[in-house]
Design an enzyme around this catalytic site. Sequence first.
Site, short mmCIF file in Angstrom:
data_model
loop_
_atom_site.label_atom_id
_atom_site.label_comp_id
_atom_site.label_asym_id
_atom_site.label_seq_id
_atom_site.Cartn_x
_atom_site.Cartn_y
_atom_site.Cartn_z
CB CYS A 58 -0.92 -0.04 1.23
SG CYS A 58 -1.83 1.47 1.53
CB CYS A 61 0.20 1.86 4.07
SG CYS A 61 -1.49 1.28 3.86
#
Length: 135
Positions: A58, A61
């Site tokens: 991600c 993230c």
Amino acid sequence: MNFLRTAAIRPTKQFARSFHAAQPRLTGKTVEATSQTFEKLVTKADHPVIVDFYADWCGPCKMLGPLLTKSVASNPKVTLVKINVDDNQDIAAKYNIAALPTVSAFNNGKVVDSFVGMRNGPMVEQFVKKHAELS
């Protein structure tokens, strides 16, 4: 001279006693959790905990993680617990994590606030500070 030796020894003993604790405090720190450690680190914590649900693949993230770590380090009343949802799918399912990154604030073992997606530094700082004040 004897008086000086005694005075020099006493503060050391008091210092050692004043920081003795049966369980180390993790406030102000970032800790990686697993399914086995999540309950102890988050739901049984005696202080507010910010949980970063993330995945290695991600992109947002990876950008949000350092902002959270920095904000928690400057607010030593909270702990940041990071949990990789790919490795701990049972925890992700329990908390209905459908999008990443998801950041949840826990207090007294319950989710009290959360946000999904990337946030800028000041917004992350405000979120962490708000929950640090709950302690």
